[in-house]
Enzyme design. Structure first.
Site, PDB file in Angstrom:
ATOM      1  N   TYR A  14       0.840  -1.204   0.000  1.00 48.08           N
ATOM      2  CA  TYR A  14       0.000   0.000   0.000  1.00 48.08           C
ATOM      3  C   TYR A  14       0.881   1.262   0.000  1.00 48.08           C
ATOM      4  CZ  TYR A  14      -3.425   3.451   1.621  1.00 48.08           C
ATOM      5  OH  TYR A  14      -4.219   4.570   1.742  1.00 48.08           O
ATOM      6  N   LYS A  35       1.050   4.274  -2.770  1.00 46.21           N
ATOM      7  CA  LYS A  35       0.719   5.673  -2.460  1.00 46.21           C
ATOM      8  C   LYS A  35       1.907   6.599  -2.720  1.00 46.21           C
ATOM      9  CE  LYS A  35      -3.406   5.019  -1.827  1.00 46.21           C
ATOM     10  NZ  LYS A  35      -4.490   5.804  -2.420  1.00 46.21           N
TER      11      LYS A  35
HETATM   12  P1  NAP Z   1     -13.496   2.977   1.341  1.00 49.57           P
HETATM   13  O1  NAP Z   1     -14.366   3.529   2.423  1.00 49.57           O
HETATM   14  O2  NAP Z   1     -13.147   1.527   1.369  1.00 49.57           O
HETATM   15  O3  NAP Z   1     -14.139   3.351  -0.080  1.00 49.57           O
HETATM   16  C1  NAP Z   1     -13.437   3.012  -1.240  1.00 49.57           C
HETATM   17  C2  NAP Z   1     -14.254   3.330  -2.475  1.00 49.57           C
HETATM   18  O4  NAP Z   1     -13.467   2.969  -3.619  1.00 49.57           O
HETATM   19  C3  NAP Z   1     -15.542   2.549  -2.558  1.00 49.57           C
HETATM   20  O5  NAP Z   1     -16.536   3.325  -3.160  1.00 49.57           O
HETATM   21  C4  NAP Z   1     -15.156   1.370  -3.449  1.00 49.57           C
HETATM   22  O6  NAP Z   1     -16.336   0.869  -4.063  1.00 49.57           O
HETATM   23  C5  NAP Z   1     -14.215   2.059  -4.421  1.00 49.57           C
HETATM   24  N1  NAP Z   1     -13.299   1.145  -5.103  1.00 49.57           N
HETATM   25  C6  NAP Z   1     -12.462   0.227  -4.554  1.00 49.57           C
HETATM   26  N2  NAP Z   1     -11.808  -0.435  -5.511  1.00 49.57           N
HETATM   27  C7  NAP Z   1     -12.233   0.074  -6.698  1.00 49.57           C
HETATM   28  C8  NAP Z   1     -11.932  -0.201  -8.051  1.00 49.57           C
HETATM   29  N3  NAP Z   1     -11.070  -1.173  -8.392  1.00 49.57           N
HETATM   30  N4  NAP Z   1     -12.543   0.517  -9.013  1.00 49.57           N
HETATM   31  C9  NAP Z   1     -13.425   1.492  -8.693  1.00 49.57           C
HETATM   32  N5  NAP Z   1     -13.754   1.806  -7.431  1.00 49.57           N
HETATM   33  C10 NAP Z   1     -13.167   1.090  -6.453  1.00 49.57           C
HETATM   34  O7  NAP Z   1     -12.078   3.733   1.294  1.00 49.57           O
HETATM   35  P2  NAP Z   1     -11.658   5.192   1.847  1.00 49.57           P
HETATM   36  O8  NAP Z   1     -11.207   5.045   3.248  1.00 49.57           O
HETATM   37  O9  NAP Z   1     -12.716   6.175   1.510  1.00 49.57           O
HETATM   38  O10 NAP Z   1     -10.372   5.452   0.940  1.00 49.57           O
HETATM   39  C11 NAP Z   1     -10.480   6.159  -0.285  1.00 49.57           C
HETATM   40  C12 NAP Z   1      -9.099   6.567  -0.751  1.00 49.57           C
HETATM   41  O11 NAP Z   1      -8.460   7.317   0.272  1.00 49.57           O
HETATM   42  C13 NAP Z   1      -8.166   5.395  -1.064  1.00 49.57           C
HETATM   43  O12 NAP Z   1      -7.353   5.726  -2.164  1.00 49.57           O
HETATM   44  C14 NAP Z   1      -7.316   5.287   0.186  1.00 49.57           C
HETATM   45  O13 NAP Z   1      -6.065   4.714  -0.059  1.00 49.57           O
HETATM   46  C15 NAP Z   1      -7.206   6.745   0.564  1.00 49.57           C
HETATM   47  N6  NAP Z   1      -6.894   6.961   1.978  1.00 49.57           N
HETATM   48  C16 NAP Z   1      -7.804   6.671   2.948  1.00 49.57           C
HETATM   49  C17 NAP Z   1      -7.477   6.929   4.278  1.00 49.57           C
HETATM   50  C18 NAP Z   1      -8.437   6.683   5.409  1.00 49.57           C
HETATM   51  O14 NAP Z   1      -8.044   6.886   6.569  1.00 49.57           O
HETATM   52  N7  NAP Z   1      -9.670   6.296   5.171  1.00 49.57           N
HETATM   53  C19 NAP Z   1      -6.219   7.434   4.603  1.00 49.57           C
HETATM   54  C20 NAP Z   1      -5.309   7.694   3.584  1.00 49.57           C
HETATM   55  C21 NAP Z   1      -5.657   7.479   2.263  1.00 49.57           C
HETATM   56  P3  NAP Z   1     -16.415  -0.571  -4.780  1.00 49.57           P
HETATM   57  O15 NAP Z   1     -15.739  -1.538  -3.841  1.00 49.57           O
HETATM   58  O16 NAP Z   1     -17.878  -0.777  -4.944  1.00 49.57           O
HETATM   59  O17 NAP Z   1     -15.725  -0.407  -6.071  1.00 49.57           O
END
Ligand code: NAP
Length: 263
Positions: free
Chosen positions: A157, A161
């Site tokens: 991961y 990133k």
């Molecule tokens: P989340 O709650 O798991 O939501 C992820 C979203 O991405 C869902 O809508 C999922 O829907 C979609 N997705 C996953 N794989 C996909 C694919 N192959 N094609 C299209 N859509 C896809 O995740 P999140 O926490 O919001 O994270 C979103 C982003 O922020 C990510 O890039 C993550 O690395 C980054 N991030 C998050 C955090 C945190 O603390 N939450 C921190 C740093 C960075 P489907 O599964 O239906 O496709």
């Protein structure tokens, strides 16, 4: 006061839940036309309906960022329905944990394929339209994990990133002649469905390590993404913005203890 970006066409990948949903709703609230993209159509439709109910304009589209054909169809749909692509928020990402030694080649490929190759495919699909209109804003969702910090279980991961930032810097140079900017938001620990899936102990330990004393909200990230899309941010490209409540700042646990002691 920022100039209005009302009417601009925005694509947000990974917008069925979490940060992407927050970004989509934020752009919808300022009058942009939003294409809400995730693999699960029902979730994308629910978010599009939320935006519409709040007076915005949005459509849902089911696509997997790992598939070039899906990304091409996504870009075409944005043009057909919303008349162009002004802003791409390449946000879709996954964060399954696996420590070295037990991490399989398939684990590695899936994370890199979604987070890094998925970024490349989403950006590539939108380029022809943005180049032709001689303008565009691309905003990547990276992370503090990889570019700034490390955490056991997330070497793949973190690589994905950090890789997004390497991609961003060269893309920003290549696309500058077309008036297309490329920037990244680097969230700390944000309260999303995905983060909740890592378990209550993880969430509690993260809350305890944030100087501002709370997890981030999806709006904290959405506001930064929105800023990169404003006219006022037109001269910013190839940059990354950490939004983490100060999480990466303490040099040690003692620094946090000292902060809490208030003396
Ligand atoms: P989340 O709650 O798991 O939501 C992820 C979203 O991405 C869902 O809508 C999922 O829907 C979609 N997705 C996953 N794989 C996909 C694919 N192959 N094609 C299209 N859509 C896809 O995740 P999140 O926490 O919001 O994270 C979103 C982003 O922020 C990510 O890039 C993550 O690395 C980054 N991030 C998050 C955090 C945190 O603390 N939450 C921190 C740093 C960075 P489907 O599964 O239906 O496709």
């Amino acid at each position: 006061m920022f100039a209005s970006i009302k009417g601009r066409s925005v694509i947000v990948t990974g917008a069925g839940r979490g940060i992407g949903r927050g970004i989509a709703r934020r752009f919808g609230a300022v009058g942009c036309r939003v294409l809400v993209v995730s693999r699960t159509l029902s979730e994308a439709q629910r978010v599009a309906a939320e935006i519409t109910a709040e007076g915005g304009a949005a459509h849902a589209f089911a696509a997997d960022v790992q598939r070039a054909a899906d990304m091409a169809a996504m870009a075409k749909t944005a043009v057909d329905i919303h008349g162009g692509i002004d802003i791409l928020c390449a946000n879709a990402g996954i964060f399954p944990a696996a420590k070295l030694g037990s991490m399989t080649e398939a684990d590695f490929d899936k994370v890199i394929g979604t987070n890094l190759k998925g970024t490349f495919l989403a950006v590539s699909a939108c380029l022809a339209v943005m180049k032709a209109q001689k303008s565009g804003r691309i905003i990547l969702t990276s992370s503090i994990t990889g570019p700034v910090t490390g955490y056991p279980g997330w070497s793949h991961y973190g690589a994905s990133k950090a890789g997004q930032l390497g991609f961003m810097r060269t893309a920003a140079i290549e696309l500058a002649p077309f008036n297309i900017t490329v920037n990244s938001v680097l969230p700390g620990n944000i309260a999303t469905e995905g983060l909740a899936g890592l378990g209550a102990d993880y969430v509690r330990s993260m809350e305890a390590s944030v100087p501002l004393g709370r997890l981030g909200s999806v709006n904290d990230i959405a506001n930064a993404a929105l800023f990169f899309a404003t006219d006022e941010a037109a001269y910013i490209t190839g940059q990354s913005l950490v939004i983490d409540g100060g999480q990466v700042l303490p040099e040690s646990l003692a620094a946090l203890d000292e902060m809490r002691s208030g003396s």
